[in-house]
Scaffold this motif. Structure first.
Motif, PDB file in Angstrom:
ATOM      1  N   VAL A 106      21.556  18.403 -10.400  1.00 40.66           N
ATOM      2  CA  VAL A 106      20.336  18.582 -11.200  1.00 40.66           C
ATOM      3  C   VAL A 106      20.109  20.083 -11.345  1.00 40.66           C
ATOM      4  O   VAL A 106      19.937  20.789 -10.343  1.00 40.66           O
ATOM      5  N   TRP A 107      20.123  20.590 -12.579  1.00 41.51           N
ATOM      6  CA  TRP A 107      20.017  22.031 -12.812  1.00 41.51           C
ATOM      7  C   TRP A 107      18.562  22.446 -13.005  1.00 41.51           C
ATOM      8  O   TRP A 107      18.220  23.186 -13.907  1.00 41.51           O
ATOM      9  N   GLY A 108      17.694  21.962 -12.114  1.00 42.87           N
ATOM     10  CA  GLY A 108      16.297  22.327 -12.203  1.00 42.87           C
ATOM     11  C   GLY A 108      16.014  23.658 -11.541  1.00 42.87           C
ATOM     12  O   GLY A 108      15.665  24.643 -12.192  1.00 42.87           O
ATOM     13  N   MET A 109      16.183  23.719 -10.222  1.00 47.03           N
ATOM     14  CA  MET A 109      15.879  24.934  -9.469  1.00 47.03           C
ATOM     15  C   MET A 109      16.753  26.120  -9.882  1.00 47.03           C
ATOM     16  O   MET A 109      16.222  27.183 -10.228  1.00 47.03           O
ATOM     17  N   PRO A 110      18.079  25.981  -9.878  1.00 50.01           N
ATOM     18  CA  PRO A 110      18.880  27.138 -10.316  1.00 50.01           C
ATOM     19  C   PRO A 110      18.681  27.466 -11.791  1.00 50.01           C
ATOM     20  O   PRO A 110      18.723  28.634 -12.186  1.00 50.01           O
ATOM     21  N   GLY A 111      18.446  26.438 -12.600  1.00 47.41           N
ATOM     22  CA  GLY A 111      18.199  26.683 -14.016  1.00 47.41           C
ATOM     23  C   GLY A 111      16.951  27.513 -14.247  1.00 47.41           C
ATOM     24  O   GLY A 111      16.922  28.396 -15.121  1.00 47.41           O
ATOM     25  N   LEU A 158       0.826  -1.202   0.000  1.00 47.84           N
ATOM     26  CA  LEU A 158       0.000   0.000   0.000  1.00 47.84           C
ATOM     27  C   LEU A 158       0.862   1.254   0.000  1.00 47.84           C
ATOM     28  O   LEU A 158       0.553   2.236  -0.683  1.00 47.84           O
ATOM     29  N   GLU A 159       1.948   1.237   0.773  1.00 45.18           N
ATOM     30  CA  GLU A 159       2.854   2.379   0.805  1.00 45.18           C
ATOM     31  C   GLU A 159       3.488   2.625  -0.564  1.00 45.18           C
ATOM     32  O   GLU A 159       3.716   3.771  -0.957  1.00 45.18           O
ATOM     33  N   MET A 160       3.776   1.536  -1.276  1.00 42.59           N
ATOM     34  CA  MET A 160       4.388   1.710  -2.593  1.00 42.59           C
ATOM     35  C   MET A 160       3.438   2.408  -3.560  1.00 42.59           C
ATOM     36  O   MET A 160       3.869   3.179  -4.413  1.00 42.59           O
ATOM     37  N   ASP A 161       2.146   2.174  -3.420  1.00 42.99           N
ATOM     38  CA  ASP A 161       1.181   2.901  -4.250  1.00 42.99           C
ATOM     39  C   ASP A 161       1.293   4.407  -4.021  1.00 42.99           C
ATOM     40  O   ASP A 161       1.167   5.199  -4.954  1.00 42.99           O
ATOM     41  N   ARG A 162       1.539   4.796  -2.765  1.00 40.05           N
ATOM     42  CA  ARG A 162       1.638   6.213  -2.435  1.00 40.05           C
ATOM     43  C   ARG A 162       2.992   6.800  -2.832  1.00 40.05           C
ATOM     44  O   ARG A 162       3.084   7.912  -3.341  1.00 40.05           O
ATOM     45  N   LEU A 163       4.064   6.030  -2.593  1.00 35.26           N
ATOM     46  CA  LEU A 163       5.415   6.542  -2.808  1.00 35.26           C
ATOM     47  C   LEU A 163       5.914   6.347  -4.236  1.00 35.26           C
ATOM     48  O   LEU A 163       6.886   6.980  -4.644  1.00 35.26           O
ATOM     49  N   GLY A 164       5.261   5.466  -4.991  1.00 35.93           N
ATOM     50  CA  GLY A 164       5.737   5.128  -6.325  1.00 35.93           C
ATOM     51  C   GLY A 164       6.013   6.321  -7.218  1.00 35.93           C
ATOM     52  O   GLY A 164       7.097   6.432  -7.806  1.00 35.93           O
ATOM     53  N   PRO A 165       5.058   7.277  -7.359  1.00 33.54           N
ATOM     54  CA  PRO A 165       5.317   8.429  -8.237  1.00 33.54           C
ATOM     55  C   PRO A 165       6.541   9.241  -7.813  1.00 33.54           C
ATOM     56  O   PRO A 165       7.298   9.709  -8.667  1.00 33.54           O
ATOM     57  N   LEU A 166       6.745   9.411  -6.496  1.00 31.22           N
ATOM     58  CA  LEU A 166       7.907  10.169  -6.030  1.00 31.22           C
ATOM     59  C   LEU A 166       9.202   9.419  -6.332  1.00 31.22           C
ATOM     60  O   LEU A 166      10.198  10.021  -6.761  1.00 31.22           O
ATOM     61  N   ILE A 167       9.180   8.101  -6.150  1.00 37.11           N
ATOM     62  CA  ILE A 167      10.371   7.302  -6.438  1.00 37.11           C
ATOM     63  C   ILE A 167      10.727   7.412  -7.920  1.00 37.11           C
ATOM     64  O   ILE A 167      11.889   7.608  -8.284  1.00 37.11           O
ATOM     65  N   VAL A 168       9.724   7.298  -8.773  1.00 34.40           N
ATOM     66  CA  VAL A 168       9.968   7.410 -10.218  1.00 34.40           C
ATOM     67  C   VAL A 168      10.533   8.789 -10.554  1.00 34.40           C
ATOM     68  O   VAL A 168      11.495   8.917 -11.330  1.00 34.40           O
ATOM     69  N   GLN A 169       9.957   9.820  -9.968  1.00 31.04           N
ATOM     70  CA  GLN A 169      10.423  11.187 -10.244  1.00 31.04           C
ATOM     71  C   GLN A 169      11.885  11.347  -9.830  1.00 31.04           C
ATOM     72  O   GLN A 169      12.694  11.929 -10.575  1.00 31.04           O
ATOM     73  N   LYS A 170      12.236  10.826  -8.669  1.00 30.01           N
ATOM     74  CA  LYS A 170      13.616  10.969  -8.191  1.00 30.01           C
ATOM     75  C   LYS A 170      14.590  10.154  -9.037  1.00 30.01           C
ATOM     76  O   LYS A 170      15.706  10.610  -9.322  1.00 30.01           O
ATOM     77  N   VAL A 171      14.186   8.968  -9.448  1.00 35.84           N
ATOM     78  CA  VAL A 171      15.077   8.139 -10.262  1.00 35.84           C
ATOM     79  C   VAL A 171      15.255   8.754 -11.643  1.00 35.84           C
ATOM     80  O   VAL A 171      16.358   8.748 -12.205  1.00 35.84           O
ATOM     81  N   ARG A 172      14.183   9.312 -12.213  1.00 36.14           N
ATOM     82  CA  ARG A 172      14.317   9.997 -13.513  1.00 36.14           C
ATOM     83  C   ARG A 172      15.290  11.166 -13.397  1.00 36.14           C
ATOM     84  O   ARG A 172      16.148  11.376 -14.272  1.00 36.14           O
ATOM     85  N   ALA A 173      15.146  11.948 -12.320  1.00 42.31           N
ATOM     86  CA  ALA A 173      16.052  13.077 -12.136  1.00 42.31           C
ATOM     87  C   ALA A 173      17.487  12.596 -11.961  1.00 42.31           C
ATOM     88  O   ALA A 173      18.424  13.190 -12.518  1.00 42.31           O
ATOM     89  N   ALA A 174      17.667  11.522 -11.217  1.00 39.94           N
ATOM     90  CA  ALA A 174      19.023  10.986 -10.999  1.00 39.94           C
ATOM     91  C   ALA A 174      19.628  10.487 -12.302  1.00 39.94           C
ATOM     92  O   ALA A 174      20.837  10.634 -12.533  1.00 39.94           O
ATOM     93  N   ALA A 175      18.806   9.876 -13.156  1.00 43.83           N
ATOM     94  CA  ALA A 175      19.321   9.367 -14.435  1.00 43.83           C
ATOM     95  C   ALA A 175      19.872  10.497 -15.299  1.00 43.83           C
ATOM     96  O   ALA A 175      20.770  10.278 -16.115  1.00 43.83           O
ATOM     97  N   ARG A 176      19.345  11.709 -15.106  1.00 47.87           N
ATOM     98  CA  ARG A 176      19.827  12.873 -15.860  1.00 47.87           C
ATOM     99  C   ARG A 176      20.886  13.659 -15.096  1.00 47.87           C
ATOM    100  O   ARG A 176      21.386  14.671 -15.589  1.00 47.87           O
ATOM    101  N   ALA A 177      21.195  13.206 -13.889  1.00 48.14           N
ATOM    102  CA  ALA A 177      22.099  13.968 -13.018  1.00 48.14           C
ATOM    103  C   ALA A 177      23.496  14.046 -13.618  1.00 48.14           C
ATOM    104  O   ALA A 177      23.956  13.133 -14.305  1.00 48.14           O
TER     105      ALA A 177
END
Length: 368
Positions: free
Chosen positions: A337-342, A111-130
């Motif tokens: 990750v050059w998101g916020m300063p970018g 059940l927790e993974m249903d809630r956390l899944g989108p955040l985990i995906v977002q962080k891993v996508r950002a890390a892949a571009r890091a």
């Protein structure tokens, strides 16, 4: 396709994470059950990004991370428990080169993974571009490849640092008193090492207080403040209650809440406040800067926006500059990750754009 290596000794976690990323459609996922398998898959599969469990039998997460960073540096997202020990180990991992971390689900894991899944995906996508710095642990990598670095000196036998040895303070801390101005620092993904690089270059008698909004859970910001306090000449503490702002001090906003500037009868204070839903990240950089602008003349404020995904802080720091304040954005060349300063640069809100190692010098030039 993003090549992802999931490293976890729990079959359930491997299955759940595999399902989360498999449903995205653009991930190719490989799995490892422990550190030794992870190193073999790292060499065979050559992933773009890795999720790495902290606690595993045999070669644990920290030792495995060391080997990854020495063999072929790859963006790593640590999977950590939200405990005090978990925070210490995770911050140690980020000091060794990990890009970010995600919380390991507790309780009803599915059940927790249903809630956390989108955040985990977002962080891993950002890390892949890091962007991993080419100099990251370069000396260790060279020594390892020439055979002059044994396991202990590479960090493979090190235990997590519980309390960093304090660095010598270059001068006595200034006596508490009304601050002439405030430095407002915002950061997210890749933030802890960036904060270390910034704060360790500032003297103990830095004349303005510094308030930090680092996106983090509440169990992590206390250990982060203690770690930074041991690594720099300034006095660093978590803003877990209302505190008077004083020169020579750094206040790290408490996680899972927001941090704001307020006025009391005794003067300006920094204080934690309940998180607001209209701010997506916490502690919110935008909310911190907005609260300061309500009480302090813009020319007595300096905003610093460093590595992190998203755009938190860009809008209010742009307003700060437009009203006569000064802002510093970390350059794309050094930001993980050059998101916020970018975003701050794209909106024209950056007074200067400098590499991470030059932010302290820029700050010293701006603060009288």
């Amino acid at each position: 396709m993003i090549r992802l290596l999931v490293v976890d000794d729990s079959a359930l976690m491997r299955r759940l994470l595999g399902g989360v990323f498999g449903a995205e459609g653009d991930f190719e996922v490989a799995f490892a059950r422990n550190g030794d398998e992870a190193l073999a898959e790292h060499a065979r599969f050559r992933p773009d990004v890795i999720t790495l469990d902290v606690n595993m039998p045999g070669l644990d997460g920290l030792a495995c991370l060391d080997r990854i960073m020495l063999d072929r540096p790859t963006p790593v997202v640590m999977v950590s428990s939200l405990t005090a020990d978990g925070a210490e180990v995770t911050l140690d991992a980020m000091g060794r080169g990990a890009v970010d971390f995600v919380a390991k689900p507790g309780g009803a894991v599915s059940l927790e993974m249903d809630r956390l899944g989108p955040l985990i995906v977002q962080k891993v996508r950002a890390a892949a571009r890091a962007r991993l710095r080419p100099t990251l642990r370069l000396a260790e990598r060279i020594r390892a490849r020439t055979g002059s670095l044994d396991g202990a000196s590479a960090g493979l036998a090190r235990k997590p640092t519980r309390t960093p040895a304090p660095s010598p303070r270059s001068a006595p801390l200034p006596a508490p008193g009304p601050p002439e101005g405030i430095v407002l620092v915002g950061t997210s993904t890749g933030g802890p090492p960036a904060l270390d690089a910034l704060l360790s270059r500032l003297p103990a008698d830095f004349p303005w207080p510094i308030v930090v909004a680092q996106h983090m859970p509440g169990s992590f910001t206390g250990p982060l403040a203690r770690r930074l306090d041991g690594l720099c000449a300034l006095n660093v503490q978590e803003a877990s209650r209302p505190m008077s702002l004083a020169p020579g001090n750094v206040y790290v906003g408490k996680g899972d809440a927001d941090v704001t500037i307020a006025r009391r009868w005794s003067g300006l204070v920094v204080q934690p406040v309940p998180a607001r839903a209209d701010y997506p990240w916490h502690p919110s950089v935008d909310r911190l800067v907005a609260s300061a602008l309500d009480l302090v003349e813009p020319n007595r404020l300096v905003g610093v926006l460093m590595t992190g995904m998203g755009r938190d802080g860009a809008e209010t720091m742009s307003a700060l500059r437009a009203r006569g304040g000064r802002t510093i954005a970390e350059s794309e060349e050094t930001a993980v990750v050059w998101g916020m300063p970018g975003e701050l640069v794209r909106t024209g809100g950056a007074s200067v754009v400098v590499a991470l190692e030059d932010i302290a010098d820029a700050l010293l030039e701006m603060v009288p």
